[in-house]
Motif scaffolding. Structure first.
Motif, PDB file in Angstrom:
ATOM      1  N   LEU A 181       5.836  60.259  31.901  1.00  0.00           N
ATOM      2  CA  LEU A 181       5.191  59.833  30.659  1.00  0.00           C
ATOM      3  C   LEU A 181       4.045  58.867  30.946  1.00  0.00           C
ATOM      4  O   LEU A 181       2.960  58.980  30.362  1.00  0.00           O
ATOM      5  CB  LEU A 181       6.216  59.194  29.733  1.00  0.00           C
ATOM      6  N   LYS A 182       4.283  57.926  31.838  1.00  0.00           N
ATOM      7  CA  LYS A 182       3.237  56.951  32.180  1.00  0.00           C
ATOM      8  C   LYS A 182       2.014  57.641  32.766  1.00  0.00           C
ATOM      9  O   LYS A 182       0.876  57.268  32.490  1.00  0.00           O
ATOM     10  CB  LYS A 182       3.790  55.921  33.160  1.00  0.00           C
ATOM     11  N   ARG A 183       2.262  58.647  33.606  1.00  0.00           N
ATOM     12  CA  ARG A 183       1.144  59.385  34.215  1.00  0.00           C
ATOM     13  C   ARG A 183       0.360  60.164  33.156  1.00  0.00           C
ATOM     14  O   ARG A 183      -0.879  60.167  33.169  1.00  0.00           O
ATOM     15  CB  ARG A 183       1.668  60.347  35.279  1.00  0.00           C
ATOM     16  N   TYR A 184       1.054  60.819  32.264  1.00  0.00           N
ATOM     17  CA  TYR A 184       0.378  61.578  31.206  1.00  0.00           C
ATOM     18  C   TYR A 184      -0.455  60.636  30.325  1.00  0.00           C
ATOM     19  O   TYR A 184      -1.602  60.946  29.975  1.00  0.00           O
ATOM     20  CB  TYR A 184       1.396  62.327  30.345  1.00  0.00           C
ATOM     21  N   GLN A 185       0.128  59.502  29.975  1.00  0.00           N
ATOM     22  CA  GLN A 185      -0.588  58.537  29.144  1.00  0.00           C
ATOM     23  C   GLN A 185      -1.800  57.964  29.882  1.00  0.00           C
ATOM     24  O   GLN A 185      -2.851  57.721  29.271  1.00  0.00           O
ATOM     25  CB  GLN A 185       0.361  57.411  28.729  1.00  0.00           C
ATOM     26  N   TYR A 186      -1.654  57.772  31.171  1.00  0.00           N
ATOM     27  CA  TYR A 186      -2.755  57.254  31.988  1.00  0.00           C
ATOM     28  C   TYR A 186      -3.937  58.219  31.983  1.00  0.00           C
ATOM     29  O   TYR A 186      -5.094  57.807  31.846  1.00  0.00           O
ATOM     30  CB  TYR A 186      -2.264  57.030  33.419  1.00  0.00           C
ATOM     31  N   ILE A 187      -3.654  59.503  32.106  1.00  0.00           N
ATOM     32  CA  ILE A 187      -4.709  60.522  32.100  1.00  0.00           C
ATOM     33  C   ILE A 187      -5.468  60.500  30.775  1.00  0.00           C
ATOM     34  O   ILE A 187      -6.705  60.504  30.749  1.00  0.00           O
ATOM     35  CB  ILE A 187      -4.121  61.926  32.342  1.00  0.00           C
ATOM     36  N   VAL A 188      -4.730  60.465  29.681  1.00  0.00           N
ATOM     37  CA  VAL A 188      -5.344  60.485  28.354  1.00  0.00           C
ATOM     38  C   VAL A 188      -6.190  59.241  28.128  1.00  0.00           C
ATOM     39  O   VAL A 188      -7.288  59.314  27.543  1.00  0.00           O
ATOM     40  CB  VAL A 188      -4.262  60.605  27.262  1.00  0.00           C
ATOM     41  N   GLU A 189      -5.711  58.097  28.606  1.00  0.00           N
ATOM     42  CA  GLU A 189      -6.414  56.836  28.372  1.00  0.00           C
ATOM     43  C   GLU A 189      -7.677  56.702  29.226  1.00  0.00           C
ATOM     44  O   GLU A 189      -8.733  56.289  28.731  1.00  0.00           O
ATOM     45  CB  GLU A 189      -5.478  55.659  28.665  1.00  0.00           C
ATOM     46  N   PHE A 190      -7.580  57.057  30.504  1.00  0.00           N
ATOM     47  CA  PHE A 190      -8.685  56.779  31.422  1.00  0.00           C
ATOM     48  C   PHE A 190      -9.596  57.978  31.702  1.00  0.00           C
ATOM     49  O   PHE A 190     -10.726  57.802  32.150  1.00  0.00           O
ATOM     50  CB  PHE A 190      -8.132  56.231  32.739  1.00  0.00           C
ATOM     51  N   TYR A 191      -9.117  59.180  31.432  1.00  0.00           N
ATOM     52  CA  TYR A 191      -9.947  60.363  31.679  1.00  0.00           C
ATOM     53  C   TYR A 191      -9.921  61.294  30.471  1.00  0.00           C
ATOM     54  O   TYR A 191      -9.578  62.473  30.584  1.00  0.00           O
ATOM     55  CB  TYR A 191      -9.449  61.096  32.936  1.00  0.00           C
ATOM     56  N   PRO A 192     -10.285  60.769  29.294  1.00  0.00           N
ATOM     57  CA  PRO A 192     -10.168  61.554  28.058  1.00  0.00           C
ATOM     58  C   PRO A 192     -11.061  62.802  28.032  1.00  0.00           C
ATOM     59  O   PRO A 192     -10.760  63.753  27.322  1.00  0.00           O
ATOM     60  CB  PRO A 192     -10.581  60.554  26.977  1.00  0.00           C
ATOM     61  N   GLN A 193     -12.167  62.783  28.788  1.00  0.00           N
ATOM     62  CA  GLN A 193     -13.091  63.905  28.785  1.00  0.00           C
ATOM     63  C   GLN A 193     -12.702  65.002  29.784  1.00  0.00           C
ATOM     64  O   GLN A 193     -13.278  66.095  29.756  1.00  0.00           O
ATOM     65  CB  GLN A 193     -14.516  63.414  29.094  1.00  0.00           C
ATOM     66  N   ALA A 194     -11.761  64.703  30.663  1.00  0.00           N
ATOM     67  CA  ALA A 194     -11.359  65.683  31.672  1.00  0.00           C
ATOM     68  C   ALA A 194     -10.509  66.782  31.029  1.00  0.00           C
ATOM     69  O   ALA A 194      -9.760  66.532  30.083  1.00  0.00           O
ATOM     70  CB  ALA A 194     -10.565  65.004  32.778  1.00  0.00           C
ATOM     71  N   PRO A 195     -10.617  68.015  31.519  1.00  0.00           N
ATOM     72  CA  PRO A 195      -9.800  69.110  30.973  1.00  0.00           C
ATOM     73  C   PRO A 195      -8.308  68.815  31.041  1.00  0.00           C
ATOM     74  O   PRO A 195      -7.540  69.266  30.181  1.00  0.00           O
ATOM     75  CB  PRO A 195     -10.162  70.294  31.884  1.00  0.00           C
ATOM     76  N   GLN A 196      -7.905  68.056  32.038  1.00  0.00           N
ATOM     77  CA  GLN A 196      -6.487  67.742  32.219  1.00  0.00           C
ATOM     78  C   GLN A 196      -5.958  66.839  31.110  1.00  0.00           C
ATOM     79  O   GLN A 196      -4.744  66.764  30.888  1.00  0.00           O
ATOM     80  CB  GLN A 196      -6.253  67.079  33.576  1.00  0.00           C
ATOM     81  N   SER A 197      -6.855  66.153  30.424  1.00  0.00           N
ATOM     82  CA  SER A 197      -6.432  65.231  29.366  1.00  0.00           C
ATOM     83  C   SER A 197      -5.727  65.976  28.235  1.00  0.00           C
ATOM     84  O   SER A 197      -4.720  65.501  27.696  1.00  0.00           O
ATOM     85  CB  SER A 197      -7.639  64.466  28.824  1.00  0.00           C
ATOM     86  N   GLN A 198      -6.239  67.139  27.862  1.00  0.00           N
ATOM     87  CA  GLN A 198      -5.630  67.921  26.786  1.00  0.00           C
ATOM     88  C   GLN A 198      -4.236  68.387  27.185  1.00  0.00           C
ATOM     89  O   GLN A 198      -3.298  68.356  26.378  1.00  0.00           O
ATOM     90  CB  GLN A 198      -6.513  69.130  26.451  1.00  0.00           C
ATOM     91  N   LYS A 199      -4.093  68.791  28.441  1.00  0.00           N
ATOM     92  CA  LYS A 199      -2.781  69.227  28.932  1.00  0.00           C
ATOM     93  C   LYS A 199      -1.792  68.064  28.919  1.00  0.00           C
ATOM     94  O   LYS A 199      -0.620  68.234  28.568  1.00  0.00           O
ATOM     95  CB  LYS A 199      -2.913  69.800  30.338  1.00  0.00           C
ATOM     96  N   ALA A 200      -2.282  66.898  29.324  1.00  0.00           N
ATOM     97  CA  ALA A 200      -1.419  65.712  29.329  1.00  0.00           C
ATOM     98  C   ALA A 200      -1.010  65.344  27.908  1.00  0.00           C
ATOM     99  O   ALA A 200       0.146  64.975  27.654  1.00  0.00           O
ATOM    100  CB  ALA A 200      -2.149  64.548  29.991  1.00  0.00           C
ATOM    101  N   LEU A 201      -1.969  65.457  26.993  1.00  0.00           N
ATOM    102  CA  LEU A 201      -1.702  65.135  25.591  1.00  0.00           C
ATOM    103  C   LEU A 201      -0.610  66.039  25.018  1.00  0.00           C
ATOM    104  O   LEU A 201       0.237  65.595  24.233  1.00  0.00           O
ATOM    105  CB  LEU A 201      -2.991  65.289  24.787  1.00  0.00           C
ATOM    106  N   GLU A 202      -0.629  67.282  25.414  1.00  0.00           N
ATOM    107  CA  GLU A 202       0.377  68.228  24.934  1.00  0.00           C
ATOM    108  C   GLU A 202       1.760  67.944  25.522  1.00  0.00           C
ATOM    109  O   GLU A 202       2.782  68.271  24.903  1.00  0.00           O
ATOM    110  CB  GLU A 202      -0.048  69.651  25.306  1.00  0.00           C
ATOM    111  N   LYS A 203       1.797  67.330  26.685  1.00  0.00           N
ATOM    112  CA  LYS A 203       3.066  67.039  27.355  1.00  0.00           C
ATOM    113  C   LYS A 203       3.715  65.749  26.858  1.00  0.00           C
ATOM    114  O   LYS A 203       4.933  65.558  26.990  1.00  0.00           O
ATOM    115  CB  LYS A 203       2.835  66.925  28.861  1.00  0.00           C
ATOM    116  N   ILE A 204       2.916  64.868  26.300  1.00  0.00           N
ATOM    117  CA  ILE A 204       3.426  63.547  25.919  1.00  0.00           C
ATOM    118  C   ILE A 204       4.573  63.612  24.897  1.00  0.00           C
ATOM    119  O   ILE A 204       5.604  62.943  25.080  1.00  0.00           O
ATOM    120  CB  ILE A 204       2.274  62.642  25.416  1.00  0.00           C
ATOM    121  N   PRO A 205       4.465  64.387  23.806  1.00  0.00           N
ATOM    122  CA  PRO A 205       5.599  64.445  22.852  1.00  0.00           C
ATOM    123  C   PRO A 205       6.887  64.943  23.505  1.00  0.00           C
ATOM    124  O   PRO A 205       7.967  64.369  23.278  1.00  0.00           O
ATOM    125  CB  PRO A 205       5.099  65.434  21.790  1.00  0.00           C
ATOM    126  N   GLU A 206       6.775  66.001  24.289  1.00  0.00           N
ATOM    127  CA  GLU A 206       7.951  66.534  24.982  1.00  0.00           C
ATOM    128  C   GLU A 206       8.557  65.493  25.905  1.00  0.00           C
ATOM    129  O   GLU A 206       9.788  65.286  25.927  1.00  0.00           O
ATOM    130  CB  GLU A 206       7.546  67.772  25.799  1.00  0.00           C
TER     131      GLU A 206
END
Length: 225
Positions: A181-206
């Motif tokens: 969870l911390k890693r997914y949140q880190y991606i969304v916070e610090f690399y919001p423009q990266a394609p991986q950010s959307q994937k991380a965002l989708e994983k956070i609720p789960e």
């Protein structure tokens, strides 16, 4: 006479090598021309030797600064990136106001950039490359060497975010939900423009739900104990 012999012995590295006595009759201009010729012919190891002789024998020559830079360039061409980085960094420290500094920062960034691997590898090269390209844009935004910096930075970010996502997914698979969870949140916070950010965002609720379930299960176990 004995004193002269001792002096020659102490400084022997300047006069001898594995093949025997070194020739010192070449002047700075000749060594500069020799180094340039070797470099142009892609004999980079020989170029390093000529430029090193120039730098060591004639440190106050007008060609000495050129020799320092070309030694770094030769290491870069040989893909000896650790040596190239050290040489470029030394050049910048010794000549911080030299007109070649933007080029040196760019080359230092490329040394790291060329070592970027797949997302499952260490992302330090991408981090270091990004730092250099950002510094280049901040300090010398008008330089021709800063023109490709944004694209290189984007590639670095994608690699870094990809690495973070790879690690997060690994944690999720191994049921280390909090770490994931911390890693997914880190991606969304610090690399919001990266394609991986959307994937991380989708994983956070789960992942958030799995963390809650794990905590509840642990609390139940503690009650039973």
């Amino acid at each position: 006479m004995a004193g002269l012999f001792l002096a020659l012995l102490i400084s022997g590295c300047g006069f001898f090598d594995d093949d025997g006595p070194r020739q010192m009759e070449k002047n700075a201009e000749q060594l500069a021309a020799e180094g340039a010729s070797e470099f142009m012919n892609e004999n980079y190891t020989a170029a390093i030797r000529s430029y090193t002789d120039l730098k060591d024998w004639y440190p106050f020559s007008k060609y000495a600064i050129l020799a320092e830079l070309k030694i770094a360039d030769a290491h870069f061409r040989l893909e000896e990136y650790d040596e190239a980085v050290l040489a470029y960094e030394d050049f910048e420290k010794l000549h911080p106001r030299n007109e070649a500094v933007p080029y040196v920062i760019h080359q230092t960034g490329l040394c790291w950039f060329n070592q970027i691997g797949t997302v499952d590898r260490d992302h330090a090269p991408a981090m270091n490359a990004m730092a250099q390209f950002r510094r280049l844009m901040e300090q010398f935004p008008q330089s021709e060497y800063a023109q490709d910096a944004p694209d290189n930075i984007e590639k670095c970010i994608n690699n870094i975010a990809g690495h973070e996502l790879y690690v997060a997914d690994f944690y999720l698979k191994t049921k280390k939900y909090k770490a994931a969870l911390k890693r997914y949140q880190y991606i969304v916070e610090f690399y919001p423009q990266a394609p991986q950010s959307q994937k991380a965002l989708e994983k956070i609720p789960e992942c958030t739900e799995l963390v809650k379930e794990a905590e509840l299960a642990k609390a139940e176990e503690e009650k039973e104990d």
